[in-house]
Design an enzyme around this catalytic site. Structure first.
Site, PDB file in Angstrom:
ATOM      1  N   GLN A  76       0.852  -1.202   0.000  1.00  0.00           N
ATOM      2  CA  GLN A  76       0.000   0.000   0.000  1.00  0.00           C
ATOM      3  C   GLN A  76       0.883   1.247   0.000  1.00  0.00           C
ATOM      4  OE1 GLN A  76      -2.457  -1.077   3.463  1.00  0.00           O
ATOM      5  NE2 GLN A  76      -4.265  -1.010   2.136  1.00  0.00           N
ATOM      6  N   ARG A 135     -16.017   6.939   1.471  1.00  0.00           N
ATOM      7  CA  ARG A 135     -14.945   6.533   2.395  1.00  0.00           C
ATOM      8  C   ARG A 135     -13.982   7.696   2.641  1.00  0.00           C
ATOM      9  NH1 ARG A 135     -12.048   0.999   0.765  1.00  0.00           N
ATOM     10  NH2 ARG A 135     -13.680  -0.011  -0.427  1.00  0.00           N
ATOM     11  N   GLU A 189     -11.045  -0.753 -10.290  1.00  0.00           N
ATOM     12  CA  GLU A 189     -11.463  -1.946 -11.046  1.00  0.00           C
ATOM     13  C   GLU A 189     -11.437  -1.674 -12.546  1.00  0.00           C
ATOM     14  OE1 GLU A 189     -11.264  -4.620  -9.734  1.00  0.00           O
ATOM     15  OE2 GLU A 189     -11.816  -4.442  -7.629  1.00  0.00           O
ATOM     16  N   ASP A 326     -17.974  -9.505 -41.986  1.00  0.00           N
ATOM     17  CA  ASP A 326     -18.786 -10.621 -41.527  1.00  0.00           C
ATOM     18  C   ASP A 326     -20.113  -9.991 -41.110  1.00  0.00           C
ATOM     19  OD1 ASP A 326     -18.828 -13.531 -40.388  1.00  0.00           O
ATOM     20  OD2 ASP A 326     -19.563 -12.294 -38.756  1.00  0.00           O
ATOM     21  N   GLU A 383     -18.699 -11.921 -46.363  1.00  0.00           N
ATOM     22  CA  GLU A 383     -19.199 -13.260 -46.060  1.00  0.00           C
ATOM     23  C   GLU A 383     -20.692 -13.250 -46.321  1.00  0.00           C
ATOM     24  OE1 GLU A 383     -20.891 -15.369 -43.776  1.00  0.00           O
ATOM     25  OE2 GLU A 383     -19.366 -16.487 -42.657  1.00  0.00           O
ATOM     26  N   ASP A 482     -17.036 -12.443 -34.351  1.00  0.00           N
ATOM     27  CA  ASP A 482     -17.265 -11.791 -35.641  1.00  0.00           C
ATOM     28  C   ASP A 482     -16.015 -11.121 -36.188  1.00  0.00           C
ATOM     29  OD1 ASP A 482     -20.312 -12.069 -35.295  1.00  0.00           O
ATOM     30  OD2 ASP A 482     -19.550 -11.111 -33.473  1.00  0.00           O
TER      31      ASP A 482
HETATM   32  N1  LIG Z   1      -3.505  -1.734   6.033  1.00  0.00           N
HETATM   33  C1  LIG Z   1      -4.652  -2.300   6.403  1.00  0.00           C
HETATM   34  N2  LIG Z   1      -4.779  -2.886   7.611  1.00  0.00           N
HETATM   35  C2  LIG Z   1      -5.928  -3.459   7.998  1.00  0.00           C
HETATM   36  N3  LIG Z   1      -7.033  -3.498   7.243  1.00  0.00           N
HETATM   37  C3  LIG Z   1      -6.986  -2.939   6.015  1.00  0.00           C
HETATM   38  C4  LIG Z   1      -5.794  -2.319   5.530  1.00  0.00           C
HETATM   39  N4  LIG Z   1      -6.044  -1.854   4.296  1.00  0.00           N
HETATM   40  C5  LIG Z   1      -7.323  -2.164   4.030  1.00  0.00           C
HETATM   41  N5  LIG Z   1      -7.882  -2.817   5.059  1.00  0.00           N
HETATM   42  C6  LIG Z   1      -9.255  -3.341   5.119  1.00  0.00           C
HETATM   43  O1  LIG Z   1      -9.342  -4.409   4.198  1.00  0.00           O
HETATM   44  C7  LIG Z   1     -10.621  -4.414   3.567  1.00  0.00           C
HETATM   45  C8  LIG Z   1     -10.467  -4.321   2.078  1.00  0.00           C
HETATM   46  O2  LIG Z   1      -9.958  -3.069   1.723  1.00  0.00           O
HETATM   47  P1  LIG Z   1     -10.228  -2.427   0.306  1.00  0.00           P
HETATM   48  O3  LIG Z   1     -11.671  -2.263   0.065  1.00  0.00           O
HETATM   49  O4  LIG Z   1      -9.348  -1.250   0.196  1.00  0.00           O
HETATM   50  O5  LIG Z   1      -9.658  -3.613  -0.560  1.00  0.00           O
HETATM   51  P2  LIG Z   1      -9.816  -3.894  -2.100  1.00  0.00           P
HETATM   52  O6  LIG Z   1      -8.596  -4.636  -2.484  1.00  0.00           O
HETATM   53  O7  LIG Z   1     -10.121  -2.639  -2.808  1.00  0.00           O
HETATM   54  O8  LIG Z   1     -11.063  -4.859  -2.052  1.00  0.00           O
HETATM   55  P3  LIG Z   1     -12.040  -5.296  -3.267  1.00  0.00           P
HETATM   56  O9  LIG Z   1     -11.310  -6.373  -3.996  1.00  0.00           O
HETATM   57  O10 LIG Z   1     -13.249  -5.804  -2.550  1.00  0.00           O
HETATM   58  O11 LIG Z   1     -12.287  -4.056  -4.069  1.00  0.00           O
HETATM   59  C9  LIG Z   1     -11.385  -3.234   4.143  1.00  0.00           C
HETATM   60  O12 LIG Z   1     -12.218  -3.672   5.160  1.00  0.00           O
HETATM   61  C10 LIG Z   1     -10.285  -2.333   4.669  1.00  0.00           C
HETATM   62  O13 LIG Z   1     -10.727  -1.535   5.697  1.00  0.00           O
HETATM   63 MG   LIG Z   2     -11.716  -2.118  -4.073  1.00  0.00          MG
END
Ligand SMILES: Nc1ncnc2c1ncn2[C@@H]1O[C@H](COP(=O)(O)OP(=O)(O)OP(=O)(O)O)[C@@H](O)[C@H]1O
Ligand SMILES: [Mg+2]
Length: 560
Positions: A76, A135, A189, A326, A383, A482
């Site tokens: 992170q 958030r 995503e 096609d 085609e 296609d």
């Molecule tokens: N450094 C950390 N320590 C503890 N908990 C964490 C930490 N970072 C994130 N979390 C917790 O982990 C969970 C997932 O976090 P987040 O939504 O950022 O993940 P994500 O990879 O985006 O998940 P998703 O795949 O569902 O989108 C959340 O509940 C978040 O609060």
């Molecule tokens: Mg996420």
């Protein structure tokens, strides 16, 4: 700000969640210590995040609270640092690894410590983007007042601070993000965003240059699509993205036991696990083009993408093009697809595509007429098994298109393509099992030997799900083929006598040179001297004519 006046602000700002957001123009009582701390935060988003940013977590702390300050995981911190220093970042991450959280730390820091910047938080769905903004708002509300800016706007999809910095949250398809000058665009995503090319070329034309806007793409992977292209190029150091990969093992607390539990919850779907937790980009199995080739193929960003027409190279004077179509029935199930291929020299190149599922035959013929003429009166091959015949006749009779290709069934020699006006000929090509098999085999050779360069992302995606079915190949259930079919037809055409006449290239002899080299080498290794009278190369059967020349056999027998 004195404690008294802070109390007043609290009273006045009850409209906000928690009532802790600082109103605009509130004064802070700065001490030297506070100033020092402020500067520390300003310099370092990781320090700021770990010390002041509260997030909602899944496990409560010892007091039972789920909202708390956390220590960031190493990756992170990598994500945050990359966002701080680099201009384009792509992070492929396991599910629930805290990827979105990492970006929210940076975004919050960014708008607090920069003036008049605009951030876009985008996702495939507007609700996802809004959830991320909520958030950030929640974390903001929990900051001490000396870290807060005054607030001017505080809505679900838009916030503005006193320092004139803003965040908008929207779907990637939203109109209100089009053409805005953003300083930071975060796409969560990103692998799941539909119509990526259109988004990139029409919504964010400035992004592709990456000069002024910082771009952050974060996602779990999703097959061999645009996101695969971006990470592949980043891995090969062929684009300007910084790549970050986070697998399940990188997440603290995830061990073999966790893996087994998670797999069990997924009914031991190992492929799904590999995709969601190990960043594995899966194509289908049994694809026409071999997996290792598909993995390394990368598409280009179109130089123009308008009205379902994508252009990768504009027509150039003196070059020869072929346009292959096609045509479907237009029921919204299939698509009508066109590829324009530059056939001036090898390697051939796909230079434009058109893809639609709503076009009427008349519209489609009109589009082809315009496109074909634009590309130096490209040789048009349609085609005609389905409604294609109607389109071909409109193109020929109504638009009087000059370079239509026709075909005739010559028995054992198969379908022969030419441009003659004989009434015995079909206006276009009716594919049979045999022409399709030959087209597929030739296409495999052309692509795997880099003699047909594919630029279009949708075409690459279709190739990754174009799989063997019995003796032939077709799209995996629920997928389209296609665009691939336009290339199968092209490959068939590329081996025709008429093609040799217009291009002076004997496609198969060119690719055969490579292929027979490979065969000779492997035979030499095996100690075999005699070359058989007939041999099968990559699904194509060859017949020996002279020592030098092997001719493609065109009868019903193929190895697949
Ligand atoms: N450094 C950390 N320590 C503890 N908990 C964490 C930490 N970072 C994130 N979390 C917790 O982990 C969970 C997932 O976090 P987040 O939504 O950022 O993940 P994500 O990879 O985006 O998940 P998703 O795949 O569902 O989108 C959340 O509940 C978040 O609060
Ligand atoms: Mg996420």
């Amino acid at each position: 700000m004195t404690n008294e006046s802070f109390g007043n602000v609290l009273e006045e700002s009850k409209g906000y969640r928690g009532g802790l957001v600082k109103k605009a123009k509130t004064q802070i009582n700065w001490t030297p210590e506070l100033l020092e701390e402020f500067i520390k935060c300003q310099k370092d988003p990781v320090y700021f995040g770990e010390k002041y940013m509260k997030i909602r977590t899944t496990d409560p702390d010892e007091t039972g609270s789920r909202i708390r300050i956390i220590d960031l995981y190493d990756y992170q911190k990598d994500i945050i640092r990359a966002m701080q220093h680099d201009s384009s970042i792509v992070a492929e991450c396991a599910r629930q690894s805290g990827k979105t959280t990492a970006v929210t730390v940076y975004v919050l820091w960014y708008i607090i410590f920069h003036e008049a910047v605009e951030v876009a938080i985008l996702a495939n769905k507007g609700s996802t983007a809004r959830e991320i903004l909520s958030r950030i708002k929640m974390a903001y509300e929990d900051l001490p007042d000396w870290l807060q800016q005054g607030v001017e706007d505080w809505n679900k999809e838009y916030i503005a601070l006193e320092n004139k910095s803003k965040i908008v949250a929207a779907a990637t398809s939203a109109d209100n993000i089009r053409g805005r000058a953003q300083n930071l665009v975060f796409i969560d995503e990103a692998a799941w965003v539909d119509n990526w090319d259109e988004f990139f070329t029409s919504v964010y034309p400035t992004l592709s240059s990456g000069k002024t806007t910082k771009l952050m793409l974060v996602s779990t992977v999703n097959g061999m699509n645009h996101f695969h292209q971006i990470t592949t190029l980043a891995r090969q150091k062929k684009n300007n993205y910084t790549l970050i990969s986070v697998g399940w093992q990188d997440v603290p607390g995830r061990d073999e036991e966790w893996k087994q539990k998670t797999l069990a919850a997924m009914n031991f779907d190992y492929e799904k696990f590999a995709q969601e937790y190990e960043n594995r980009y899966l194509g289908s199995s049994g694809t026409l083009i071999k997996g290792s080739k598909l993995q390394e193929m990368v598409s280009s960003i179109p130089i123009s993408a308008e009205d379902k027409l994508k252009i990768y190279q504009y027509p150039e004077e003196g070059r020869t093009y072929s346009l292959i179509a096609d045509v479907s029935q237009g029921k919204g199930l299939d698509h009508s697809a066109v590829s324009v291929v530059d056939i001036t020299e090898m390697p051939y190149q796909q230079v434009a595509t058109f893809y639609d599922n709503e076009c009427s035959p008349m519209d489609f013929a009109e589009k082809m007429n315009t496109l074909g003429r634009r590309y130096n009166n490209a040789y048009v091959l349609i085609e005609i098994n389905d409604i294609g015949s109607t389109v071909a006749h409109i193109l020929h009779d109504t638009f009087e298109y000059p370079n239509m290709l026709v075909s005739a069934d010559m028995g054992r020699a198969g379908k022969v393509i030419s441009q003659s006006g004989s009434s015995r000929n079909d206006l276009g090509l009716k594919t049979t099992a045999k022409t399709k098999r030959k087209g597929c085999a030739l296409l495999k050779l052309l692509i795997e030997q880099d003699q047909l360069l594919i630029q279009d992302q949708n075409t690459l995606h279709e190739l990754s799900t174009f799989i063997r079915k019995g003796k032939s190949y077709e799209a995996e259930k629920g997928k389209n083929d296609d665009l691939v079919m336009t290339l199968v037809l092209f490959a068939y055409f590329s081996e025709q006598e008429f093609f040799k006449q217009i291009t002076e290239i004997s496609t198969f002899e060119e690719i055969r040179d490579e292929t027979s080299d490979e065969i000779e080498t492997s035979m030499a290794i095996l100690g075999i001297q005699v070359i058989p009278e007939r041999q099968v190369v990559d699904g194509l059967e060859l017949e020996k004519h002279t020592d030098e020349f092997w001719q493609l056999v065109d009868d019903d027998y193929h190895s697949f």
